[in-house]
Design a protein around this motif. Structure first.
Motif, PDB file in Angstrom:
ATOM      1  N   ILE A 153      -4.125 -53.086  54.397  1.00 20.94           N
ATOM      2  CA  ILE A 153      -4.466 -51.979  55.295  1.00 20.94           C
ATOM      3  C   ILE A 153      -3.455 -51.962  56.444  1.00 20.94           C
ATOM      4  O   ILE A 153      -3.275 -52.970  57.113  1.00 20.94           O
ATOM      5  CB  ILE A 153      -5.885 -52.159  55.866  1.00 20.94           C
ATOM      6  CG1 ILE A 153      -6.909 -52.277  54.724  1.00 20.94           C
ATOM      7  CG2 ILE A 153      -6.243 -51.013  56.794  1.00 20.94           C
ATOM      8  CD1 ILE A 153      -8.287 -52.706  55.194  1.00 20.94           C
ATOM      9  N   PRO A 154      -2.757 -50.845  56.676  1.00 19.52           N
ATOM     10  CA  PRO A 154      -1.795 -50.792  57.791  1.00 19.52           C
ATOM     11  C   PRO A 154      -2.480 -51.067  59.125  1.00 19.52           C
ATOM     12  O   PRO A 154      -3.583 -50.593  59.389  1.00 19.52           O
ATOM     13  CB  PRO A 154      -1.252 -49.355  57.727  1.00 19.52           C
ATOM     14  CG  PRO A 154      -1.507 -48.914  56.322  1.00 19.52           C
ATOM     15  CD  PRO A 154      -2.788 -49.589  55.900  1.00 19.52           C
ATOM     16  N   ILE A 155      -1.824 -51.832  59.962  1.00 20.88           N
ATOM     17  CA  ILE A 155      -2.376 -52.157  61.280  1.00 20.88           C
ATOM     18  C   ILE A 155      -1.769 -51.203  62.311  1.00 20.88           C
ATOM     19  O   ILE A 155      -0.566 -50.930  62.279  1.00 20.88           O
ATOM     20  CB  ILE A 155      -2.065 -53.627  61.638  1.00 20.88           C
ATOM     21  CG1 ILE A 155      -2.809 -54.036  62.907  1.00 20.88           C
ATOM     22  CG2 ILE A 155      -0.575 -53.877  61.798  1.00 20.88           C
ATOM     23  CD1 ILE A 155      -2.746 -55.532  63.194  1.00 20.88           C
ATOM     24  N   PRO A 156      -2.578 -50.628  63.210  1.00 22.26           N
ATOM     25  CA  PRO A 156      -2.027 -49.745  64.247  1.00 22.26           C
ATOM     26  C   PRO A 156      -1.049 -50.520  65.134  1.00 22.26           C
ATOM     27  O   PRO A 156      -1.226 -51.714  65.386  1.00 22.26           O
ATOM     28  CB  PRO A 156      -3.273 -49.313  65.029  1.00 22.26           C
ATOM     29  CG  PRO A 156      -4.428 -49.541  64.099  1.00 22.26           C
ATOM     30  CD  PRO A 156      -4.039 -50.726  63.257  1.00 22.26           C
ATOM     31  N   ARG A 157      -0.021 -49.823  65.589  1.00 20.67           N
ATOM     32  CA  ARG A 157       1.014 -50.488  66.377  1.00 20.67           C
ATOM     33  C   ARG A 157       0.445 -51.175  67.615  1.00 20.67           C
ATOM     34  O   ARG A 157       0.885 -52.266  67.997  1.00 20.67           O
ATOM     35  CB  ARG A 157       2.096 -49.480  66.774  1.00 20.67           C
ATOM     36  CG  ARG A 157       3.309 -50.109  67.470  1.00 20.67           C
ATOM     37  CD  ARG A 157       4.400 -49.083  67.718  1.00 20.67           C
ATOM     38  NE  ARG A 157       5.036 -48.689  66.486  1.00 20.67           N
ATOM     39  CZ  ARG A 157       6.049 -49.351  65.921  1.00 20.67           C
ATOM     40  NH1 ARG A 157       6.503 -50.455  66.490  1.00 20.67           N
ATOM     41  NH2 ARG A 157       6.591 -48.927  64.814  1.00 20.67           N
TER      42      ARG A 157
END
Length: 822
Positions: A371-375
């Motif tokens: 799952i992409p992590i928010p910056r």
């Protein structure tokens, strides 16, 4: 007489090989429904074909020892020469002296090979083991593999893929009779109307009525009904569950009968046992609140026993997510390195609300679930200052810090933050080197994996040199020459070498993908260990013009990959294959879909950006879409050697030889160019020179062939050169003839369009062209643009001249081919 074989019998060659050893005594021990008799009957038929005689004896229920031994003695005395004697259903024989007398019979007849099938353990097995070096096939070995389930599905006509076969195997734990019952239920229109769950229900009924009822007594049924709360347990955990002791002998007897499976692992509480999936399914459907409370108590018991994997499994069963989150935080290293599948499955169910109070749970979720992590949620990186890193290396939890760091680098990679991932990897690499010097005894196991993780980050970021260095460092820390331990680094080195164009170098490390299938457990931080060899094999096959092999490996990669970290390399390989044999237009659509799916990865500081631009430009040039290719080349990555080479090819094909020569020179003097890119630039330059002087091009062809031969690259590299130029150049470099033959044998014609046009239109000419595509008339165009008819006609004449067209339809067709309009 042996029983007749039924239909739908699956060949089990892996077990037949064990029987082929022809030990003095071979014992096939498993409970009912494990296919013991069928297995031996199949094997006996195979032996009969080779001329080896067999005597088959079946023990009737309640047969006495005297009658049994008399029958065996009579059978043995009647044979001459090497003979197989099968005793089926040995559990039916009564009498405590039978094992000793049977062993003595076998010992006195050296040419006899005795094969015994039995449901339960007897003294015979122990005596035969000690005195005759017996071979024993256990219940665990008789369980069906996924491949055997797939074979059974084929035999009974059940349609389905490997995923269905694996689901059938997993649901019933591979128990052969249960596999057959479930497969038949799924294949029966009346039974399968309720879907998979309905078929499972009917299989459970069969299990309860025909197997459990016939082979378990009341006490054993009670014990197992409690043990199913745990999928895996130790003796002390079993005693905790039942509230009584000792249970060791009872568990061992259940293991002998096949209802438990021992791992022969020793912990503080004794051996470790697995509870078969079918048993768990049978009894866990009616769990009560009290059972869940017991699961939580058992979870705490496992936590105190330092078994975090069992603890989180029981905590999840009791739905105590706070306990599970705490265990993941406390046992981060052990759980993520050794129990990826379990943690990943639990995180699928566990509410995300616990991520906020347990940061390691959050990182684990991002890593394992991709799952992409928010910056703004990127974890704090390691310090970059050498002094600060040295201080950090002295901390007691340094191993935990390193695990957290390379898990975080994986999360950053998967989220598309390659600059951040690369910076963290460099800091981690420095930390590893400090720790190696100061605390070697504490990080022996972690170093190879950590360096591989750093290497993968560099690879996907496009930094091949640092990637190679880290892979080599990983190998240096492996304490043995075991292929299993060396495979991750070797797989990475082979893939990098192949991408660069050093196939000869890749062969030093590359294992064929089929060899990788038997590598055993691979830790989750090395997700590419099976996919990398497939991509390496595909790229090599493309170079060697083996279309079928390349296609097979790419299909298998797509089916088997665990994570999609190498999507850009797979897309590049597929585009190259389509360029040679496929449909460039369809390949462009696939490439666009892949880039859209992984948009966050397609950045200037990643491998994906330049490698896919180069692939897309080649596909566009194969279609003659000069304007689209030019627009793409005008984007980012302009200084990358891959993109510079693509720009040179674009210039050469569109007739600008001077620019092509200038660009190829820039690549040839760039020390960061890949071998493959260097050779591509050299071939473009040779072709440009050959159009003016075949003789002057000769040394360039010779240099290219010498280098490609040394690098192990095949004729596929030369598919970019036009056939006519190769034919004309053979007189000055005879080795080109073999390359041309290989191309023709592979059915390859020129892959690039001979009519690549780049048309520079003014802004007004582009507007007029768009109006033509909209099928507006000259008066309509004039009215929309607020100009006279004559002005539009003048603009059309200029447009037609630039396009080389003589009519509206021809202008639209040329513009579409050049990619100027949709």
């Amino acid at each position: 007489m042996p029983p007749r074989l039924t239909t739908n019998v699956v060949a089990r060659s892996r077990l037949s090989k064990r029987l082929d050893l022809l030990a003095p005594v071979t014992i096939v021990r498993a409970p009912t429904g494990f296919g013991k008799t069928t297995l031996v009957r199949q094997w006996v038929e195979e032996q009969a074909q080779s001329g080896r005689p067999t005597v088959w004896l079946s023990a009737s229920p309640g047969v006495g020892q005297d009658a049994f031994l008399a029958g065996v003695s009579q059978a043995i005395e009647a044979v001459t020469g090497p003979t197989i004697v099968v005793v089926d259903a040995f559990e039916n024989v009564t009498g405590t002296s039978v094992p000793r007398q049977l062993v003595d019979l076998v010992r006195s007849h050296a040419e006899i090979s005795l094969v015994v099938t039995t449901r339960t353990h007897t003294l015979f097995e122990d005596i035969a083991h000690v005195e005759l070096n017996a071979t024993v096939l256990t219940p665990r070995e008789l369980l069906f593999t996924k491949g055997e389930v797939a074979d059974l599905m084929f035999l009974i006509g059940l349609e389905g893929d490997d995923q269905l076969a694996e689901r059938i195997r997993r649901e019933v734990g591979g128990w052969p009779a249960m596999v057959l019952a479930l497969a038949v239920a799924l294949n029966d229109p009346d039974l399968s109307r309720a879907g998979f769950e309905g078929a499972l229900e009917s299989t459970s009924d069969y299990f309860r009525e025909h197997l459990i009822a016939n082979s378990l007594d009341e006490r054993q049924t009670y014990v197992l009904s409690r043990l199913v709360l745990a999928e895996r347990l130790t003796v002390d955990a079993a005693e905790f569950l039942l509230g009584e002791s000792p249970l060791r002998d009872e568990l061992k007897e259940l293991e002998r009968q096949g209802y438990l499976s021992s791992h022969n692992e020793r912990y503080s509480g004794g051996e470790m046992y697995d509870v078969p999936a079918m048993l768990r399914r049978q009894w866990t459907r009616n769990l009560t609140a009290g059972d869940r409370e017991l699961s939580l108590r058992l979870a705490r018991h496992y936590a105190a026993s330092k078994r975090p994997d069992f603890a989180i499994a029981q905590g999840a069963a009791a739905e105590d997510w706070e306990f599970v989150a705490d265990m993941i935080d406390r046992s981060w290293q052990q759980l993520l390195l050794l129990h990826e599948s379990l943690v990943s499955m639990i995180l699928t169910t566990m509410p995300q609300t616990y991520d906020h109070s347990h940061p390691r749970v959050k990182v684990a979720r991002h890593a394992l679930r991709a799952i992409p992590i928010p910056r703004h949620e990127i974890p704090a990186p390691l310090p970059t200052n050498q002094t600060d890193l040295a201080v950090l290396a002295q901390r007691a939890d340094i191993v935990d810090i390193m695990v957290t760091s390379f898990v975080t680098s994986l999360v950053l990679r998967q989220s598309g933050y390659f600059a951040e991932a690369g910076a963290l990897s460099i800091a981690l690499d420095r930390l590893l080197r400090i720790v190696e010097d100061r605390l070697p005894e504490r990080i022996t196991e972690i170093l190879p994996m950590a360096h591989v993780q750093v290497a993968v980050t560099h690879l996907i970021g496009g930094d091949f040199e640092n990637s190679i260095e880290s892979f080599k460092t990983s190998k240096a820390y492996v304490s043995s020459a075991d292929a299993h331990e060396l495979a991750p680094a070797n797989a990475g080195l082979a893939l990098v070498a192949t991408l660069k164009g050093d196939v000869a170098g890749a062969s030093k490390h590359h294992l064929h993908p089929n060899q990788m299938e038997n590598m055993g457990r691979v830790k989750w931080v090395l997700p590419y260990v099976r996919s990398a060899p497939r991509l390496t094999e595909a790229l090599i096959a493309i170079d060697e013009l083996r279309e079928a092999d390349a296609c097979e490996q790419l299909v298998l990669y797509a089916q088997a990959r665990r994570r999609d970290e190498f999507w850009q390399i797979a897309a590049y390989a597929r585009a190259r294959m389509d360029l040679l044999w496929g449909d460039p237009e369809a390949s462009l659509a696939r490439l666009a879909a892949a880039r859209e799916l992984h948009a966050s990865w397609d950045t200037s500081d990643s491998l994906a950006g330049p490698i896919l631009i180069a692939a897309e430009v080649d596909l566009l040039l194969a279609q003659g879409n000069g304007n689209k290719a030019q627009a793409l080349l005008g984007a980012s990555h302009s200084i990358n050697p891959l993109v510079t080479t693509a720009r040179a090819r674009m210039a050469a094909l569109s007739g600008d030889s001077a620019l092509a020569m200038e660009l190829t020179l820039a690549v040839l003097i760039d020390d960061k160019s890949w071998n493959r890119t260097y050779l591509d630039a050299l071939l473009i330059r040779a072709e440009c020179v050959a159009t003016r002087s075949l003789e002057k091009a000769g040394p360039l062809w010779s240099k290219a062939i010498d280098l490609s031969t040394r690098m192990g690259l095949g004729a596929g590299l030369y598919a970019s050169v036009s056939e006519s130029v190769i034919r004309e150049s053979v007189a000055y470099e005879p080795r080109l003839e073999h390359i041309l033959e290989a191309r023709l044998d592979a059915g390859l014609k020129d892959i690039f369009s001979s009519d690549v046009r780049v048309v520079d239109l003014t802004r007004r000419e582009r507007v007029v062209l768009e109006k033509l595509v909209e099928e507006l008339s000259v008066p309509d165009i004039a009215r929309e643009l607020f100009v006279s008819h004559n002005t539009v006609k003048s603009q059309l004449r200029g447009l037609y001249a630039k396009l080389g067209a003589h009519s509206r339809d021809q202008a639209i067709e040329i513009a579409r081919k050049a990619g100027m309009v949709g």
